[in-house]
Design an enzyme around this catalytic site. Structure first.
Site, mmCIF file in Angstrom:
data_model
loop_
_atom_site.group_PDB
_atom_site.id
_atom_site.type_symbol
_atom_site.label_atom_id
_atom_site.label_comp_id
_atom_site.label_asym_id
_atom_site.label_seq_id
_atom_site.Cartn_x
_atom_site.Cartn_y
_atom_site.Cartn_z
ATOM 1 N N PRO A 175 -5.279 35.336 -7.000
ATOM 2 C CG PRO A 175 -3.241 36.315 -7.616
ATOM 3 C CD PRO A 175 -4.703 36.454 -7.052
ATOM 4 C CE LYS B 35 -3.461 28.594 -7.073
ATOM 5 N NZ LYS B 35 -4.897 28.643 -7.021
ATOM 6 C CE LYS C 83 -10.649 24.774 -9.030
ATOM 7 N NZ LYS C 83 -10.771 24.392 -10.521
HETATM 8 P P1 NAD Z 1 -5.618 36.287 -12.310
HETATM 9 O O1 NAD Z 1 -4.167 36.345 -12.015
HETATM 10 O O2 NAD Z 1 -6.315 36.460 -13.565
HETATM 11 O O3 NAD Z 1 -6.665 37.423 -11.437
HETATM 12 C C1 NAD Z 1 -6.271 37.556 -10.297
HETATM 13 C C2 NAD Z 1 -6.512 39.104 -9.930
HETATM 14 O O4 NAD Z 1 -6.452 39.519 -8.452
HETATM 15 C C3 NAD Z 1 -5.908 40.079 -10.775
HETATM 16 O O5 NAD Z 1 -6.742 40.989 -11.268
HETATM 17 C C4 NAD Z 1 -4.915 40.764 -9.683
HETATM 18 O O6 NAD Z 1 -4.784 42.125 -10.242
HETATM 19 C C5 NAD Z 1 -5.742 40.723 -8.468
HETATM 20 N N1 NAD Z 1 -5.064 40.867 -7.138
HETATM 21 C C6 NAD Z 1 -3.877 40.480 -6.962
HETATM 22 N N2 NAD Z 1 -3.591 40.629 -5.573
HETATM 23 C C7 NAD Z 1 -4.506 41.389 -5.120
HETATM 24 C C8 NAD Z 1 -4.720 42.268 -3.966
HETATM 25 N N3 NAD Z 1 -4.037 42.112 -2.773
HETATM 26 N N4 NAD Z 1 -5.867 43.084 -3.597
HETATM 27 C C9 NAD Z 1 -6.657 42.903 -4.632
HETATM 28 N N5 NAD Z 1 -6.598 42.369 -6.024
HETATM 29 C C10 NAD Z 1 -5.251 41.573 -6.068
HETATM 30 O O7 NAD Z 1 -6.192 34.855 -11.654
HETATM 31 P P2 NAD Z 1 -7.489 33.983 -12.361
HETATM 32 O O8 NAD Z 1 -7.062 33.265 -13.426
HETATM 33 O O9 NAD Z 1 -8.581 35.050 -12.347
HETATM 34 O O10 NAD Z 1 -7.712 32.839 -11.185
HETATM 35 C C11 NAD Z 1 -8.264 33.536 -9.780
HETATM 36 C C12 NAD Z 1 -8.219 32.226 -9.061
HETATM 37 O O11 NAD Z 1 -9.187 31.340 -9.636
HETATM 38 C C13 NAD Z 1 -7.445 31.612 -8.624
HETATM 39 O O12 NAD Z 1 -7.240 30.815 -7.531
HETATM 40 C C14 NAD Z 1 -7.257 30.142 -9.625
HETATM 41 O O13 NAD Z 1 -6.519 29.009 -9.271
HETATM 42 C C15 NAD Z 1 -8.676 29.891 -9.731
HETATM 43 N N6 NAD Z 1 -9.146 29.477 -10.930
HETATM 44 C C16 NAD Z 1 -8.800 29.989 -12.266
HETATM 45 C C17 NAD Z 1 -9.261 29.646 -13.459
HETATM 46 C C18 NAD Z 1 -8.989 29.841 -14.747
HETATM 47 O O14 NAD Z 1 -9.070 29.284 -15.932
HETATM 48 N N7 NAD Z 1 -8.111 31.151 -14.964
HETATM 49 C C19 NAD Z 1 -10.229 28.506 -13.223
HETATM 50 C C20 NAD Z 1 -10.672 27.882 -12.000
HETATM 51 C C21 NAD Z 1 -10.227 28.490 -10.957
#
Ligand code: NAD
Length: 297
Positions: free
Chosen positions: A66, A239, A170
């Site tokens: 995240p 963020k 991005k």
């Molecule tokens: P999310 O919060 O759904 O997933 C993050 C995952 O990381 C969770 O499963 C959490 O348990 C895990 N995590 C957190 N800390 C950890 C650690 N120390 N060790 C191991 N695992 C850990 O987030 P997301 O929506 O999947 O987004 C992930 C990234 O992708 C972000 O940078 C976000 O900005 C980017 N992103 C998201 C989207 C979207 O539509 N959701 C689209 C494009 C980009």
């Protein structure tokens, strides 16, 4: 072939890791959420107890996490990927900003590991369906190996060798995406207050020059039905806009629209709640205009 490592199995990471499993590739996963790990294990992945355990088993390790600080800790902190005995390439799929990408590249290089930033665009559905767009940068000699993995997730664009080039691309994309939600919120609120039907407005906009990713995807799926569940947390979008504004300022660009989107997202977190989806930006604009943001569809 050694396993492909995957750390961070959230909204985006789970969809991507599941695609590797579905392609029959050996995948070793880690997440702090046991529930997230269980879903991947049920799909055929192996689980590892820590980031370093993943990197002891996999030559290429992908992370989808995240926040930039979490990416830094998982890659370079204690028991992190950089301490792994097998890893040769680390790929950050998260939106972490170009400044962090440069720090990661330096730290990983000190351990003889090649670093790629490859943030993704497209959302949860695109992650599941292999329809993401990926913006990657890193050492060209390793690009074929990285591209061979990323092509399972969608279209991968190589932006060059410089660490952070993919991240900058991005942030430009997310600036346009977030501002599209903000300006669509304003235009839709104007029409609703004048008595126009919101569904009819979206139909017209999508056949007219005002069409954008918010009118095309966000309003039909999450704002018109008042579900506000598109799948991207306002906290993560905030963020992204903070990273974008910082990078614009560092480049000498006045971040007029980036600041607007960042501040509207901050208000969304304060006024709708910390778990709000980024489409809830519309609620803030509506409430400012005297509409009830919690009205039914
Ligand atoms: P999310 O919060 O759904 O997933 C993050 C995952 O990381 C969770 O499963 C959490 O348990 C895990 N995590 C957190 N800390 C950890 C650690 N120390 N060790 C191991 N695992 C850990 O987030 P997301 O929506 O999947 O987004 C992930 C990234 O992708 C972000 O940078 C976000 O900005 C980017 N992103 C998201 C989207 C979207 O539509 N959701 C689209 C494009 C980009």
């Amino acid at each position: 072939m050694t396993s492909i490592g995957f750390i961070g199995l959230g909204r985006m990471g789970s969809g991507m890791a599941l695609r590797l499993c579905a392609a029959g590739l050996p995948v070793i996963v880690h997440d702090v959420s046991q529930e997230a790990v269980a879903t991947l294990v049920a799909a055929g992945a192996t689980s590892a107890e820590s980031a370093v355990a993943v990197a002891n088993a996999a030559e290429i390790v992908l992370v989808s996490l995240p926040m930039p600080d979490i990416v830094h800790d998982v890659l370079l902190g204690p028991n992190g990927v950089a301490d792994g005995s097998a890893v040769k390439i680390a790929v950050d799929l998260s939106t972490s900003g170009s400044i962090m990408a440069k720090r990661l590249a330096e730290g990983l290089a000190a351990n003889g590991i090649a670093s790629f930033d490859a943030p993704v665009s497209g959302g949860v559905a695109a992650a599941k369906n292999g329809k993401l767009s990926l913006m990657a940068s890193g050492p060209s000699e390793h690009w074929p190996a990285v591209e061979a993995v990323l092509q399972h997730f969608g279209t991968a664009f190589y932006m060059g060798e410089a660490p952070g080039a993919g991240q900058t691309m991005k942030l430009v994309n997310n600036l346009l995406g977030a501002v599209a939600i903000a300006v669509t919120s304003e235009g839709m609120t104007m029409g609703i207050k004048a008595g126009l039907d919101p569904a009819r407005m979206i139909e017209v906009l999508n056949q007219s020059t005002g069409v954008n990713s918010a009118t095309r995807d966000k309003w039909p799926r999450s704002v018109l039905p008042r579900s506000f569940d598109f799948g991207f947390a306002a906290a993560l979008s905030h963020k992204d806009m903070k990273l974008c504004v910082d990078e614009e300022e560092a480049l000498g660009v006045d971040p007029k629209f980036g600041r607007l989107a960042r501040d509207l997202l901050k208000r969304t977190l304060d006024e709708v709640g910390p778990d709000a989806d980024f489409t809830a930006m519309a609620k803030v604009v509506e409430a400012d205009a005297g509409l009830d943001p919690d009205r039914p569809a």
